[in-house]
Design a protein around this motif. Structure first.
Motif, PDB file in Angstrom:
ATOM      1  N   GLU A  17      -5.161  31.126 -20.323  1.00  0.00           N
ATOM      2  CA  GLU A  17      -3.280  29.537 -20.706  1.00  0.00           C
ATOM      3  C   GLU A  17      -3.014  29.085 -20.274  1.00  0.00           C
ATOM      4  O   GLU A  17      -2.758  28.063 -20.503  1.00  0.00           O
ATOM      5  CB  GLU A  17      -2.917  31.036 -21.482  1.00  0.00           C
ATOM      6  CG  GLU A  17      -4.155  31.159 -22.814  1.00  0.00           C
ATOM      7  CD  GLU A  17      -2.980  32.345 -23.665  1.00  0.00           C
ATOM      8  OE1 GLU A  17      -1.893  32.344 -23.364  1.00  0.00           O
ATOM      9  OE2 GLU A  17      -3.676  32.867 -24.467  1.00  0.00           O
ATOM     10  N   HIS A  18      -2.486  29.538 -19.011  1.00  0.00           N
ATOM     11  CA  HIS A  18      -1.306  29.040 -18.241  1.00  0.00           C
ATOM     12  C   HIS A  18      -1.691  27.225 -17.736  1.00  0.00           C
ATOM     13  O   HIS A  18      -1.570  26.231 -17.691  1.00  0.00           O
ATOM     14  CB  HIS A  18      -0.419  29.095 -16.864  1.00  0.00           C
ATOM     15  CG  HIS A  18      -0.243  28.704 -16.154  1.00  0.00           C
ATOM     16  ND1 HIS A  18       1.433  27.676 -16.020  1.00  0.00           N
ATOM     17  CD2 HIS A  18      -0.034  28.233 -14.750  1.00  0.00           C
ATOM     18  CE1 HIS A  18       1.660  27.354 -14.981  1.00  0.00           C
ATOM     19  NE2 HIS A  18       0.866  27.326 -14.172  1.00  0.00           N
ATOM     20  N   HIS A  20      -4.641  25.510 -18.189  1.00  0.00           N
ATOM     21  CA  HIS A  20      -5.240  24.975 -19.560  1.00  0.00           C
ATOM     22  C   HIS A  20      -4.256  24.058 -20.320  1.00  0.00           C
ATOM     23  O   HIS A  20      -4.216  23.011 -20.296  1.00  0.00           O
ATOM     24  CB  HIS A  20      -5.445  25.971 -20.651  1.00  0.00           C
ATOM     25  CG  HIS A  20      -5.840  25.391 -22.061  1.00  0.00           C
ATOM     26  ND1 HIS A  20      -5.465  25.214 -23.113  1.00  0.00           N
ATOM     27  CD2 HIS A  20      -6.845  24.294 -22.061  1.00  0.00           C
ATOM     28  CE1 HIS A  20      -5.385  24.327 -24.257  1.00  0.00           C
ATOM     29  NE2 HIS A  20      -6.905  24.070 -23.414  1.00  0.00           N
ATOM     30  N   SER A  21      -2.486  24.760 -20.468  1.00  0.00           N
ATOM     31  CA  SER A  21      -1.393  23.960 -20.892  1.00  0.00           C
ATOM     32  C   SER A  21      -1.166  22.942 -19.703  1.00  0.00           C
ATOM     33  O   SER A  21      -0.787  21.846 -19.998  1.00  0.00           O
ATOM     34  CB  SER A  21      -0.237  25.035 -20.455  1.00  0.00           C
ATOM     35  OG  SER A  21      -0.511  26.036 -22.353  1.00  0.00           O
ATOM     36  N   ALA A  25      -1.679  18.715 -20.515  1.00  0.00           N
ATOM     37  CA  ALA A  25      -0.149  18.680 -20.373  1.00  0.00           C
ATOM     38  C   ALA A  25      -0.273  16.671 -19.767  1.00  0.00           C
ATOM     39  O   ALA A  25      -0.016  15.744 -19.831  1.00  0.00           O
ATOM     40  CB  ALA A  25       1.708  19.467 -19.834  1.00  0.00           C
ATOM     41  N   CYS A  40       6.802  21.982 -20.488  1.00  0.00           N
ATOM     42  CA  CYS A  40       5.224  21.566 -20.629  1.00  0.00           C
ATOM     43  C   CYS A  40       4.741  20.323 -19.609  1.00  0.00           C
ATOM     44  O   CYS A  40       3.746  20.878 -18.528  1.00  0.00           O
ATOM     45  CB  CYS A  40       4.981  21.044 -21.942  1.00  0.00           C
ATOM     46  SG  CYS A  40       3.931  20.177 -22.573  1.00  0.00           S
ATOM     47  N   GLY A  45       4.793  27.723 -17.801  1.00  0.00           N
ATOM     48  CA  GLY A  45       5.472  28.468 -19.162  1.00  0.00           C
ATOM     49  C   GLY A  45       6.000  29.099 -20.440  1.00  0.00           C
ATOM     50  O   GLY A  45       5.546  29.780 -21.130  1.00  0.00           O
ATOM     51  N   ARG A  47       7.384  28.845 -23.856  1.00  0.00           N
ATOM     52  CA  ARG A  47       6.744  27.640 -25.242  1.00  0.00           C
ATOM     53  C   ARG A  47       8.250  28.504 -26.075  1.00  0.00           C
ATOM     54  O   ARG A  47       9.054  29.013 -25.517  1.00  0.00           O
ATOM     55  CB  ARG A  47       5.688  28.645 -25.719  1.00  0.00           C
ATOM     56  CG  ARG A  47       4.542  27.966 -24.360  1.00  0.00           C
ATOM     57  CD  ARG A  47       3.407  28.117 -25.648  1.00  0.00           C
ATOM     58  NE  ARG A  47       2.504  29.531 -24.923  1.00  0.00           N
ATOM     59  CZ  ARG A  47       1.946  29.941 -25.487  1.00  0.00           C
ATOM     60  NH1 ARG A  47       1.467  29.437 -26.675  1.00  0.00           N
ATOM     61  NH2 ARG A  47       1.373  31.536 -25.221  1.00  0.00           N
ATOM     62  N   CYS A  72       2.382  21.757 -25.899  1.00  0.00           N
ATOM     63  CA  CYS A  72       2.280  22.753 -25.279  1.00  0.00           C
ATOM     64  C   CYS A  72       2.873  24.153 -26.486  1.00  0.00           C
ATOM     65  O   CYS A  72       2.110  25.240 -25.651  1.00  0.00           O
ATOM     66  CB  CYS A  72       3.293  22.311 -23.963  1.00  0.00           C
ATOM     67  SG  CYS A  72       2.202  21.842 -22.781  1.00  0.00           S
ATOM     68  N   ASN A  73       3.466  24.258 -26.824  1.00  0.00           N
ATOM     69  CA  ASN A  73       3.985  24.576 -27.787  1.00  0.00           C
ATOM     70  C   ASN A  73       2.503  25.338 -28.517  1.00  0.00           C
ATOM     71  O   ASN A  73       2.616  26.326 -29.718  1.00  0.00           O
ATOM     72  CB  ASN A  73       4.707  24.674 -29.284  1.00  0.00           C
ATOM     73  CG  ASN A  73       5.953  24.415 -27.937  1.00  0.00           C
ATOM     74  OD1 ASN A  73       6.639  25.591 -27.594  1.00  0.00           O
ATOM     75  ND2 ASN A  73       7.301  24.541 -28.163  1.00  0.00           N
ATOM     76  N   ILE A  75      -0.756  24.749 -28.948  1.00  0.00           N
ATOM     77  CA  ILE A  75      -2.303  24.576 -28.100  1.00  0.00           C
ATOM     78  C   ILE A  75      -2.685  26.098 -28.514  1.00  0.00           C
ATOM     79  O   ILE A  75      -3.779  26.131 -28.161  1.00  0.00           O
ATOM     80  CB  ILE A  75      -2.802  23.999 -26.534  1.00  0.00           C
ATOM     81  CG1 ILE A  75      -2.362  24.749 -25.754  1.00  0.00           C
ATOM     82  CG2 ILE A  75      -2.136  22.721 -26.976  1.00  0.00           C
ATOM     83  CD1 ILE A  75      -1.594  24.351 -24.349  1.00  0.00           C
ATOM     84  N   HIS A  76      -2.517  27.662 -28.257  1.00  0.00           N
ATOM     85  CA  HIS A  76      -2.171  28.328 -28.258  1.00  0.00           C
ATOM     86  C   HIS A  76      -1.572  29.353 -29.376  1.00  0.00           C
ATOM     87  O   HIS A  76      -2.204  30.327 -29.184  1.00  0.00           O
ATOM     88  CB  HIS A  76      -2.079  29.471 -27.152  1.00  0.00           C
ATOM     89  CG  HIS A  76      -2.398  28.559 -25.824  1.00  0.00           C
ATOM     90  ND1 HIS A  76      -3.792  29.029 -25.444  1.00  0.00           N
ATOM     91  CD2 HIS A  76      -2.083  27.776 -24.206  1.00  0.00           C
ATOM     92  CE1 HIS A  76      -4.433  28.211 -24.500  1.00  0.00           C
ATOM     93  NE2 HIS A  76      -3.338  27.513 -23.804  1.00  0.00           N
TER      94      HIS A  76
END
Length: 89
Positions: A17-18, A20-21, A25, A40, A45, A47, A72-73, A75-76
């Motif tokens: 996840e990290h 990917h963010s 970005a 972001c 990381g 959020r 970035c907030n 996306i997951h």
């Protein structure tokens, strides 16, 4: 008894996840995206902060609408709940 050691790569869901963010970005801003705060863009990381947040002045999002303005907030599936009520703000 002979000890043997093995190198074993470790990859967690959190690390996926990290990164990917981070890369999202990077690509998003390179393509002209304007909805990524400084946290972001820096690959931090954390959020739950508003789009206007900077590295020196973080502003906590108080609702889901505030949070999802920053790419970035969202996306997951980050959610901000109303404290003590179990509801999404």
């Amino acid at each position: 008894m002979k000890l043997e050691f093995y190198d074993v790569p470790v990859l967690t869901g959190n690390s996926l996840e990290h990164w990917h963010s981070v890369y999202l970005a990077e690509v998003y801003t390179t393509l002209g995206g304007k909805h990524a705060n400084e946290l972001c863009k820096a690959g931090i990381g954390l959020r739950g902060y508003k789009l206007e947040s900077t590295l020196d002045d973080t502003k906590a999002a108080i609702s889901e609408n505030d949070a999802i303005e920053d790419v970035c907030n969202d996306i997951h599936g980050f959610l901000i709940t109303i404290k003590g009520q179990g509801k999404i703000g």
